[in-house]
Write an enzyme that holds these catalytic residues in place. Structure first.
Site, mmCIF file in Angstrom:
data_model
loop_
_atom_site.group_PDB
_atom_site.id
_atom_site.type_symbol
_atom_site.label_atom_id
_atom_site.label_comp_id
_atom_site.label_asym_id
_atom_site.label_seq_id
_atom_site.Cartn_x
_atom_site.Cartn_y
_atom_site.Cartn_z
ATOM 1 N N ARG A 7 0.833 -1.216 0.000
ATOM 2 C CA ARG A 7 0.000 0.000 0.000
ATOM 3 C C ARG A 7 0.867 1.267 0.000
ATOM 4 N NH1 ARG A 7 -0.629 4.605 2.804
ATOM 5 N NH2 ARG A 7 -0.228 3.486 4.742
ATOM 6 N N ASP A 8 1.538 1.533 1.114
ATOM 7 C CA ASP A 8 2.309 2.782 1.206
ATOM 8 C C ASP A 8 3.479 2.744 0.221
ATOM 9 O OD1 ASP A 8 3.028 5.273 2.146
ATOM 10 O OD2 ASP A 8 3.176 4.698 4.239
ATOM 11 N N HIS A 63 8.614 7.120 8.454
ATOM 12 C CA HIS A 63 9.300 7.293 7.170
ATOM 13 C C HIS A 63 10.733 7.691 7.530
ATOM 14 C CE1 HIS A 63 5.776 7.134 4.298
ATOM 15 N NE2 HIS A 63 5.217 7.024 5.482
ATOM 16 N N ASN A 91 9.302 4.773 3.569
ATOM 17 C CA ASN A 91 9.162 4.282 4.944
ATOM 18 C C ASN A 91 10.475 3.675 5.418
ATOM 19 O OD1 ASN A 91 6.451 4.093 3.545
ATOM 20 N ND2 ASN A 91 5.827 3.627 5.623
ATOM 21 N N HIS A 116 4.560 4.428 12.776
ATOM 22 C CA HIS A 116 4.672 4.294 11.320
ATOM 23 C C HIS A 116 5.669 5.358 10.860
ATOM 24 C CE1 HIS A 116 2.733 3.854 7.197
ATOM 25 N NE2 HIS A 116 3.186 5.090 7.091
ATOM 26 N N CYS A 122 3.549 9.217 0.951
ATOM 27 C CA CYS A 122 2.196 9.650 0.618
ATOM 28 C C CYS A 122 2.260 10.656 -0.523
ATOM 29 C CB CYS A 122 1.552 10.283 1.846
ATOM 30 S SG CYS A 122 -0.038 11.003 1.459
#
Ligand code: HMG
Ligand code: MG
Length: 325
Positions: free
Chosen positions: A13-14, A239, A283, A237, A270
């Protein structure tokens, strides 16, 4: 006994949402399969957001269809959902048989970022959470609530720990809000995570401590309040823009955080955190995350050799797609 730390890989996803090219569905499915083989606790497999906003993940339903019959026991699958419409798609997947275990909602500690990312204010995004949370309660789903820009915002700059604490409290209050559960039959929520998103990699070990100290008490209070009904935990979470994410993981472990997100090969970012001069950063790589957690004396259950294999594959498919752009 060595304490266990939960690892979620968010690369499908990310990791893939910010790529300039679209990765073929079969390759996304293969990436998830390779990640499942590593022993991570959870894989964030896709996102049911608007394909007009994130075309890279416009094949969410097809990815889920491709994953049918390929999900080993012990791994949880999660997916991002921005609104009721996204949850309808999420539910449609599960109507063909259970596949997705956790619904991931997202808001932010920065008004400007939240509006750019979801076209609404923070307060409006929390309103959007309510019907989705109600359905999650009815369906017995695990829930994650991301709070982006918890350590800084690409548009507003500094974000204070109090701003993060206020949004955390609002998110947690929703769980006991009668609009969410009144009149609902069902098993109730599965495990809940509040995830602090370091959207553009601005965290430092000191900031991690400050934010956790500010936001932690409301999380602890709610966890205590709901202790008999569900398990509520904090997730980080990160980055890794400035190469400080591993130091931040160590600081968070010391404070008691036991759940982290990473993305194999350090992919990610994002699209709505990018500024004209700079593309949003990746990330923390799951490889570095696992090594850091284990070096600090915890166990993850993740096989680093298999993780390297998944990372190689992720790098390959991304390089191929970039070459084709
Ligand atoms: P909007 O344009 O305000 O929504 O977008 P709308 O309700 O006006 O709908 C516009 C169109 O999209 C309509 O279609 C809807 O049907 C459709 P049209 O009538 O024009 O043909 N639509 C949808 N289609 C599919 N799935 C849906 C959906 N919803 C509406 N769920 C919206 C509002 C929230 C949809 C949009 O802003 C959006 O999708 N945003 C997502 C952005 C995103 O995915 N960002 C990246 C993820 S967050 C992140 O990376 C941070 C994180 O990693 C943590 C961290 O690092 O901090 C989680
Ligand atoms: Mg992110």
């Amino acid at each position: 006994m060595t304490e266990r730390v939960r690892i979620t890989d968010v690369s499908p996803r990310d990791g893939l949402q910010n790529e300039p090219g679209v990765i073929p569905t079969a390759e996304k499915v293969r990436l998830v399969e390779l990640l499942c083989a590593t022993g991570v606790d959870e894989v964030e497999v896709t996102s049911f957001v608007s394909p007009k906003w994130v075309p890279q993940l416009g094949d969410a339903a097809e990815v889920c269809a491709g994953l049918r019959g390929r999900k080993p026991g012990g791994v949880r699958f999660s997916a991002l959902v921005p609104n009721e419409r996204g949850f309808e798609e999420f539910s449609r997947v599960n109507s063909a048989g259970p596949l997705l275990d956790r619904v991931c909602l997202f808001t932010a500690a920065s008004e400007t970022f939240n509006r750019r990312n979801t076209n609404v204010s923070i307060a409006e995004s929390l309103e959007r959470f309510k019907p989705v949370l109600g359905s999650a309660y009815r369906d017995g789903l695990a829930v994650k609530m991301y709070i982006s820009c918890a350590f800084g915002c690409p548009f507003e700059g500094e974000i204070t720990p109090k701003q993060v604490a206020d949004v955390t409290a609002s998110c947690l209050n929703l769980l006991s809000h009668s609009d969410v559960w009144a009149g609902r039959q069902g098993p109730g929520f599965g495990p809940i995570e509040i995830s602090f998103g370091d959207t553009i990699g601005q965290a430092t070990p000191g900031k991690v401590a400050l934010v956790m100290m500010a936001a932690g008490p409301s999380a602890d209070r709610m966890a205590g309040y709901w202790a008999e009904q569900r398990d509520t935990s904090i997730n980080l979470h990160l980055h890794d823009t400035f190469g400080r994410a591993a130091e931040c993981v160590k600081a968070a472990l010391e404070i008691g955080v036991r759940s982290f997100d990473g993305s194999v090969a350090g992919l990610g970012g994002c699209p709505y955190a990018s500024t004209p001069g700079r593309r949003a950063p990746g990330n923390i790589s799951t490889e570095l995350l696992v090594r850091t957690v284990e070096a600090a004396g915890f166990k993850t259950g993740v096989d680093l050799g298999k993780l390297e294999e998944a990372a190689r594959f992720a790098r390959e498919i991304v390089a191929k797609a970039r070459a084709g752009v």
